[in-house]
Design a protein around this motif. Structure first.
Motif, PDB file in Angstrom:
ATOM      1  N   ALA A 343      -2.072  -3.895  11.337  1.00 14.02           N
ATOM      2  CA  ALA A 343      -0.842  -4.302  12.020  1.00 14.02           C
ATOM      3  C   ALA A 343      -0.600  -5.803  11.944  1.00 14.02           C
ATOM      4  O   ALA A 343       0.546  -6.259  11.896  1.00 14.02           O
ATOM      5  CB  ALA A 343      -0.896  -3.863  13.483  1.00 14.02           C
ATOM      6  N   LEU A 344      -1.681  -6.581  11.903  1.00 15.08           N
ATOM      7  CA  LEU A 344      -1.529  -8.040  11.940  1.00 15.08           C
ATOM      8  C   LEU A 344      -1.623  -8.706  10.571  1.00 15.08           C
ATOM      9  O   LEU A 344      -0.938  -9.705  10.325  1.00 15.08           O
ATOM     10  CB  LEU A 344      -2.588  -8.652  12.866  1.00 15.08           C
ATOM     11  N   PHE A 345      -2.454  -8.166   9.669  1.00 15.58           N
ATOM     12  CA  PHE A 345      -2.772  -8.912   8.451  1.00 15.58           C
ATOM     13  C   PHE A 345      -2.474  -8.188   7.137  1.00 15.58           C
ATOM     14  O   PHE A 345      -2.775  -8.716   6.073  1.00 15.58           O
ATOM     15  CB  PHE A 345      -4.249  -9.317   8.480  1.00 15.58           C
ATOM     16  N   ARG A 346      -1.906  -6.992   7.186  1.00 14.87           N
ATOM     17  CA  ARG A 346      -1.563  -6.292   5.949  1.00 14.87           C
ATOM     18  C   ARG A 346      -0.047  -6.162   5.846  1.00 14.87           C
ATOM     19  O   ARG A 346       0.647  -6.181   6.856  1.00 14.87           O
ATOM     20  CB  ARG A 346      -2.240  -4.919   5.915  1.00 14.87           C
ATOM     21  N   PRO A 347       0.475  -6.124   4.611  1.00  9.65           N
ATOM     22  CA  PRO A 347      -0.240  -5.994   3.345  1.00  9.65           C
ATOM     23  C   PRO A 347      -0.889  -7.312   2.910  1.00  9.65           C
ATOM     24  O   PRO A 347      -0.300  -8.381   3.058  1.00  9.65           O
ATOM     25  CB  PRO A 347       0.869  -5.612   2.359  1.00  9.65           C
ATOM     26  N   PHE A 348      -2.125  -7.207   2.391  1.00  6.58           N
ATOM     27  CA  PHE A 348      -2.753  -8.361   1.769  1.00  6.58           C
ATOM     28  C   PHE A 348      -1.987  -8.678   0.484  1.00  6.58           C
ATOM     29  O   PHE A 348      -1.294  -7.830  -0.068  1.00  6.58           O
ATOM     30  CB  PHE A 348      -4.219  -8.066   1.453  1.00  6.58           C
ATOM     31  N   ILE A 349      -2.123  -9.878   0.014  1.00  2.00           N
ATOM     32  CA  ILE A 349      -1.325 -10.316  -1.126  1.00  2.00           C
ATOM     33  C   ILE A 349      -1.574  -9.443  -2.363  1.00  2.00           C
ATOM     34  O   ILE A 349      -0.660  -9.192  -3.152  1.00  2.00           O
ATOM     35  CB  ILE A 349      -1.598 -11.814  -1.439  1.00  2.00           C
ATOM     36  N   TRP A 350      -2.823  -8.950  -2.525  1.00  2.00           N
ATOM     37  CA  TRP A 350      -3.116  -8.110  -3.697  1.00  2.00           C
ATOM     38  C   TRP A 350      -2.604  -6.679  -3.524  1.00  2.00           C
ATOM     39  O   TRP A 350      -2.654  -5.890  -4.443  1.00  2.00           O
ATOM     40  CB  TRP A 350      -4.613  -8.114  -3.978  1.00  2.00           C
ATOM     41  N   GLU A 351      -2.101  -6.349  -2.319  1.00  2.00           N
ATOM     42  CA  GLU A 351      -1.561  -5.020  -2.079  1.00  2.00           C
ATOM     43  C   GLU A 351      -0.037  -4.977  -2.223  1.00  2.00           C
ATOM     44  O   GLU A 351       0.565  -3.916  -2.056  1.00  2.00           O
ATOM     45  CB  GLU A 351      -1.937  -4.533  -0.674  1.00  2.00           C
ATOM     46  N   ALA A 352       0.561  -6.118  -2.520  1.00  2.00           N
ATOM     47  CA  ALA A 352       2.025  -6.214  -2.520  1.00  2.00           C
ATOM     48  C   ALA A 352       2.670  -5.465  -3.680  1.00  2.00           C
ATOM     49  O   ALA A 352       3.826  -5.056  -3.596  1.00  2.00           O
ATOM     50  CB  ALA A 352       2.446  -7.686  -2.560  1.00  2.00           C
ATOM     51  N   GLY A 353       1.952  -5.286  -4.791  1.00  2.00           N
ATOM     52  CA  GLY A 353       2.534  -4.602  -5.943  1.00  2.00           C
ATOM     53  C   GLY A 353       3.629  -5.446  -6.572  1.00  2.00           C
ATOM     54  O   GLY A 353       3.622  -6.672  -6.514  1.00  2.00           O
ATOM     55  N   GLY A 354       4.623  -4.780  -7.165  1.00  2.00           N
ATOM     56  CA  GLY A 354       5.682  -5.494  -7.857  1.00  2.00           C
ATOM     57  C   GLY A 354       6.950  -5.660  -7.056  1.00  2.00           C
ATOM     58  O   GLY A 354       7.930  -6.233  -7.547  1.00  2.00           O
ATOM     59  N   SER A 355       6.965  -5.176  -5.822  1.00  2.00           N
ATOM     60  CA  SER A 355       8.166  -5.268  -5.001  1.00  2.00           C
ATOM     61  C   SER A 355       8.359  -6.698  -4.492  1.00  2.00           C
ATOM     62  O   SER A 355       7.443  -7.276  -3.895  1.00  2.00           O
ATOM     63  CB  SER A 355       8.070  -4.313  -3.811  1.00  2.00           C
ATOM     64  N   PRO A 356       9.546  -7.294  -4.701  1.00  2.00           N
ATOM     65  CA  PRO A 356       9.784  -8.670  -4.229  1.00  2.00           C
ATOM     66  C   PRO A 356       9.606  -8.804  -2.715  1.00  2.00           C
ATOM     67  O   PRO A 356       9.039  -9.786  -2.237  1.00  2.00           O
ATOM     68  CB  PRO A 356      11.239  -8.931  -4.637  1.00  2.00           C
TER      69      PRO A 356
END
Length: 442
Positions: A343-356
């Motif tokens: 709830a506080l820290f996700r999505p992590f940057i590596w979980e962002a995928g290709g969505s802007p």
């Protein structure tokens, strides 16, 4: 009926509305800036809010070519068509909760909102509220979005003004938390549930502070406070589960602080806590029908169902997993830390995928994680001491933990997560920024 989302008329009219609103906002700023210097930020915050709504509208209309905000607008446009055909029929829809009756009224103009929105009254209420605002927008997507952004900004500003006056030495921090936080600017400015509930949460905090602590029981404040809670209860009632306990504790602690006698202070605090507990029990247990699937006896079961549903393969890499949630108190508590982390820290940057949009959310949560680590490294004892000693920061902590736990427990989709977190995110960041100071003004 095929509806063009952005029309030339809508663009021209929206530009006119934009400058009319800015002109009016500038007059408000000039009227107040002499006594309240922080009003220099009134138009700055509004411009950012309006551009956030416009950007949100354009991305989903032109880039994604769909999404919830587009579907809400289709409902608003259908309401506009009903209004043009028969204002009486339009009023009937506003007062009606039966989907079959509502659908029959729309059949008269042969234009319909998405069926799933009509079937869910909490969703259809967003269409109702937006259509009322959209009457001045003449049924346009951009114009209605601009008006929704403006009217909800006024409630956000109320919270901002209260915080600036309370923490006058932390103006820049409050600016970023309340006026310029990317998540609330983008996800909280369009025609969406989150826009209304975030604004209503802001005003609920401000209004209750005015009513119970400052005792400024002005009619306009009371009316707006009732409207704010009405929006919360009719759109996302689960927010009330997190909001009211913290606000009751905040209001009582502030009043108890003014009592000099330690004995009377302890006695008064116990009385306030007992009365508050009885009130919450009456609201959440005896009036459970008001909350529907979010009532006290169904909320854990609903969290387990939603968590399982959002883990389906259809969401692909846009989903995450905190493990299977059992619909029991023990099962929910066992997921406390994974849920809060999500709830506080996700999505992590590596979980962002290709969505802007997810990339920006990933960058934001990375910065929040760094801020949280920095705050704790400066001294966890200081953090706890300052938080407990300041009733408002204690509210921020309780609100964040309760609502964050519920969101993390019941959500496994990043697209939903980044929207659901915006009511508590500004309060969490404000807690981190203010609680590490050597001495917190309260």
């Amino acid at each position: 009926m095929d509806i063009k989302l952005i029309t030339p008329f809508d663009i021209v009219y929206s530009i006119i509305l934009f400058f009319i609103i800015l002109g009016y906002a500038n007059s408000i700023k000039q009227k107040n800036i002499g006594n309240k210097p922080y009003y220099k930020n009134f138009t700055k915050g509004l411009i950012v809010k309006l551009f956030g709504g416009i950007l949100f509208c354009l991305i989903y209309a032109l880039y994604y070519n769909g999404g919830d905000t587009v579907n809400y607008y289709l409902g608003v446009h259908a309401m506009w068509s009903v209004f043009l055909d028969s204002p009486i029929a339009y009023v009937k829809i506003l007062l009606e909760d039966n989907p079959s009756v509502i659908w029959n009224i729309f059949s008269n103009v042969q234009e319909y909102p998405p069926a799933y929105m009509v079937r869910d009254m909490r969703t259809f209420n967003v269409i109702k509220f937006s259509s009322l605002i959209g009457l001045s927008g003449l049924g346009g997507f951009l114009s209605t979005t601009i008006l929704v952004s403006y009217f909800t900004y006024r409630w956000v500003w109320k919270l901002y003004s209260f915080l600036v006056e309370k923490y006058s030495n932390s103006l820049r921090k409050i600016n970023w938390c309340i006026l310029f936080l990317p998540s609330t600017i983008f996800w909280g400015s369009g025609i969406m549930k989150d826009t209304y509930t975030f604004a209503a949460t802001c005003y609920a905090v401000y209004g209750l502070q005015q009513f119970f602590i400052q005792r400024k029981r002005i009619n306009s404040t009371i009316i707006q406070l009732i409207l704010a809670f009405y929006l919360i209860f009719t759109i996302k009632p689960y927010i009330a589960f997190a909001l009211l306990p913290g606000l009751i504790i905040y209001a009582n602690f502030e009043r108890v602080k003014r009592i000099r006698s330690i004995f009377i202070k302890i006695f008064a605090l116990l009385i306030f806590l007992i009365i508050g507990s009885l009130f919450l029990n009456t609201l959440f247990i005896d009036f459970d029908e008001m909350f529907g699937k979010y009532s006290a006896d169904r909320i854990l079961e609903e969290a387990a169902i939603q968590n399982a549903d959002l883990q389906r393969d259809v969401y692909g890499s846009n989903s995450f997993d905190i493990g299977e949630v059992e619909p029991t108190l023990k099962g929910a508590i066992s997921k406390f830390f994974p849920a809060i982390n999500a709830a506080l820290f996700r999505p992590f940057i590596w979980e962002a995928g290709g969505s802007p949009t997810m990339i920006f959310s990933g960058l934001e949560t990375t910065l929040i994680l760094i801020l949280a680590m920095r705050t704790l490294l400066k001294g966890p004892v200081r953090f706890i001491r300052n938080t407990v000693s300041d009733p408002f920061l204690l509210f921020c902590l309780l609100f964040t933990l309760i609502l964050g736990f519920g969101v993390g427990l019941s959500t496994s989709n990043f697209g939903a997560l980044v929207r659901y977190k915006i009511p508590y995110l500004p309060f969490f960041i404000l807690l981190l920024l203010l609680s590490h100071k050597k001495r917190v003004k309260s």
